[in-house]
Design a protein around this motif. Sequence first.
Motif, PDB file in Angstrom:
ATOM      1  N   ALA A 176       2.788  31.990  11.915  1.00 20.63           N
ATOM      2  CA  ALA A 176       3.984  31.365  12.510  1.00 20.63           C
ATOM      3  C   ALA A 176       4.745  32.335  13.185  1.00 20.63           C
ATOM      4  O   ALA A 176       5.335  32.028  14.316  1.00 20.63           O
ATOM      5  CB  ALA A 176       4.672  30.303  11.528  1.00 20.63           C
ATOM      6  N   THR A 177       5.008  33.267  12.568  1.00 21.57           N
ATOM      7  CA  THR A 177       6.219  34.206  13.154  1.00 21.57           C
ATOM      8  C   THR A 177       5.565  34.917  14.396  1.00 21.57           C
ATOM      9  O   THR A 177       6.241  35.053  15.290  1.00 21.57           O
ATOM     10  CB  THR A 177       6.591  35.442  12.173  1.00 21.57           C
ATOM     11  N   GLY A 178       4.230  35.470  14.251  1.00 25.31           N
ATOM     12  CA  GLY A 178       3.782  35.913  15.701  1.00 25.31           C
ATOM     13  C   GLY A 178       3.596  35.022  16.681  1.00 25.31           C
ATOM     14  O   GLY A 178       3.968  35.347  17.691  1.00 25.31           O
ATOM     15  N   LEU A 179       3.296  33.695  16.423  1.00 28.67           N
ATOM     16  CA  LEU A 179       3.225  32.688  17.507  1.00 28.67           C
ATOM     17  C   LEU A 179       4.497  32.464  17.934  1.00 28.67           C
ATOM     18  O   LEU A 179       4.716  32.425  19.534  1.00 28.67           O
ATOM     19  CB  LEU A 179       2.415  31.316  16.945  1.00 28.67           C
ATOM     20  N   LEU A 180       5.477  32.304  17.374  1.00 33.03           N
ATOM     21  CA  LEU A 180       6.846  32.196  17.883  1.00 33.03           C
ATOM     22  C   LEU A 180       7.506  33.481  18.691  1.00 33.03           C
ATOM     23  O   LEU A 180       8.157  33.324  19.730  1.00 33.03           O
ATOM     24  CB  LEU A 180       7.883  31.959  16.540  1.00 33.03           C
ATOM     25  N   SER A 181       7.096  34.639  18.228  1.00 39.37           N
ATOM     26  CA  SER A 181       7.417  35.795  18.939  1.00 39.37           C
ATOM     27  C   SER A 181       6.713  35.961  20.262  1.00 39.37           C
ATOM     28  O   SER A 181       7.265  36.553  21.161  1.00 39.37           O
ATOM     29  CB  SER A 181       7.115  37.088  18.029  1.00 39.37           C
ATOM     30  N   SER A 182       5.501  35.420  20.408  1.00 34.38           N
ATOM     31  CA  SER A 182       4.907  35.504  21.693  1.00 34.38           C
ATOM     32  C   SER A 182       5.642  34.816  22.922  1.00 34.38           C
ATOM     33  O   SER A 182       5.523  35.117  23.825  1.00 34.38           O
ATOM     34  CB  SER A 182       3.545  34.741  21.692  1.00 34.38           C
ATOM     35  N   THR A 183       6.471  33.899  22.467  1.00 36.34           N
ATOM     36  CA  THR A 183       7.284  33.229  23.696  1.00 36.34           C
ATOM     37  C   THR A 183       8.439  33.837  23.949  1.00 36.34           C
ATOM     38  O   THR A 183       9.003  33.727  25.210  1.00 36.34           O
ATOM     39  CB  THR A 183       7.852  31.825  22.973  1.00 36.34           C
ATOM     40  N   VAL A 206       4.850  40.658  22.384  1.00 36.59           N
ATOM     41  CA  VAL A 206       3.396  40.557  22.388  1.00 36.59           C
ATOM     42  C   VAL A 206       2.728  41.546  21.388  1.00 36.59           C
ATOM     43  O   VAL A 206       1.542  41.072  20.632  1.00 36.59           O
ATOM     44  CB  VAL A 206       2.833  40.761  24.010  1.00 36.59           C
ATOM     45  N   VAL A 207       3.274  42.772  21.230  1.00 33.05           N
ATOM     46  CA  VAL A 207       2.764  43.434  20.297  1.00 33.05           C
ATOM     47  C   VAL A 207       2.895  43.310  18.850  1.00 33.05           C
ATOM     48  O   VAL A 207       1.757  43.182  18.164  1.00 33.05           O
ATOM     49  CB  VAL A 207       3.459  44.887  20.478  1.00 33.05           C
ATOM     50  N   LEU A 247       0.043  51.177  22.087  1.00 32.18           N
ATOM     51  CA  LEU A 247      -0.828  52.249  22.676  1.00 32.18           C
ATOM     52  C   LEU A 247      -1.940  51.268  23.380  1.00 32.18           C
ATOM     53  O   LEU A 247      -2.252  51.742  24.742  1.00 32.18           O
ATOM     54  CB  LEU A 247      -1.593  53.133  21.770  1.00 32.18           C
ATOM     55  N   PHE A 248      -2.374  50.159  22.973  1.00 34.53           N
ATOM     56  CA  PHE A 248      -3.276  49.560  23.674  1.00 34.53           C
ATOM     57  C   PHE A 248      -2.885  48.885  24.917  1.00 34.53           C
ATOM     58  O   PHE A 248      -3.775  48.835  25.752  1.00 34.53           O
ATOM     59  CB  PHE A 248      -3.669  48.245  22.677  1.00 34.53           C
ATOM     60  N   PHE A 249      -1.542  48.454  25.084  1.00 35.22           N
ATOM     61  CA  PHE A 249      -1.182  47.979  26.076  1.00 35.22           C
ATOM     62  C   PHE A 249      -0.549  49.268  27.098  1.00 35.22           C
ATOM     63  O   PHE A 249      -0.956  49.268  28.296  1.00 35.22           O
ATOM     64  CB  PHE A 249       0.032  47.007  25.855  1.00 35.22           C
ATOM     65  N   ALA A 250      -0.128  50.225  26.522  1.00 36.82           N
ATOM     66  CA  ALA A 250       0.546  51.396  27.227  1.00 36.82           C
ATOM     67  C   ALA A 250      -0.413  52.148  27.919  1.00 36.82           C
ATOM     68  O   ALA A 250      -0.308  52.726  29.003  1.00 36.82           O
ATOM     69  CB  ALA A 250       1.322  52.467  26.464  1.00 36.82           C
ATOM     70  N   GLU A 251      -1.704  52.253  27.486  1.00 35.88           N
ATOM     71  CA  GLU A 251      -2.613  53.229  27.905  1.00 35.88           C
ATOM     72  C   GLU A 251      -3.566  52.351  28.978  1.00 35.88           C
ATOM     73  O   GLU A 251      -4.646  52.986  29.548  1.00 35.88           O
ATOM     74  CB  GLU A 251      -3.696  53.746  26.898  1.00 35.88           C
TER      75      GLU A 251
END
Length: 311
Positions: free
Chosen positions: A52-59, A7-8, A296-300
């Motif tokens: 495309a790479t980002g969308l595929l990585s989200s899965t 997701v990052v 950091l957006f997620f971790a914090e």
Amino acid sequence: MHPALSVVFFTTATGAGYGLLALLGVLGGLGYIRADFWLGLAGMTLALGLIATGLLSSTGHLGRPERAWRAFSQWRSSWLSREGVASVATFIPAALFGIGWVFLGRSGGWVAVAGLMAAAGAVTTIYTTGMIYASLKPIAQWHSRYTLPAYLIFSAMTGCVLLNAVLQGFSVGSTAVSTGALLATLAGWAWKLATWRYNDRLEIPTTANTATGLAGGTVRSIEWPHTEENYLLKEMGFRIARKHSAKLRLITQALAFAAPVLLLAVAFVAPWPLAALASVLAAPLQFAGMLVERWLFFAEAKHTVTLYYGR
């Protein structure tokens, strides 16, 4: 929150890709960037490749990736579903624009319309991505006025830096694009600092007392609600040490903002080969910095469900 690497990467890559696509659609479609096969091919390949790479990585964060298509059916109520619909729909005008601008060497007319529609689709997709997090009330750090603008600002920032790198690489650098990249990076830096300042002073109103409706004392558990780590603790109960957070914030500022600003400033005054090198180097450095910023957006972020576990 637990920072899932898939997701990052997804939020970082698609943000940069859609930002670049929007700029190419507007500037290329309207003729401000001349139609050139190799320049256009490099720009569109970079933009669509990141998307495309980002969308595929989200899965990669899904337990059953083969069922991801079912999320598209919930567009009436889910920002995640709206994001999926918008991201796929944007490929249609983007493909038409790419055919006209890159392969036919045209701008204006239907190519401009397709470019503007691709830009609108890119902005819409980034908007829906930001709303996925901004709409989550249990996470106070996300449910604020800073989250959605941050997604739009960072997408424009990384898109501008990428576009400037592509133009400088083909020796057709634009002062307007370079200025826009520099100003957008400074704006992103200021917004990130303001966000951190807001989150550091944030007082989460929910406590164990308010959650249970009990008053007259401090509510606490007399025994642990679990015997080992479970899904909620793994996904919602991630904690990062203050010293590590401070160090990663410095890395974010250095890579995502300070280094690109310095390199873009060099590109203003340096002759072409050096200006191109500085501009191209600014893009991957900023991308690496934004990966740290997204982590950091997620971790914090702190989910109120952790109150149940005594945190």
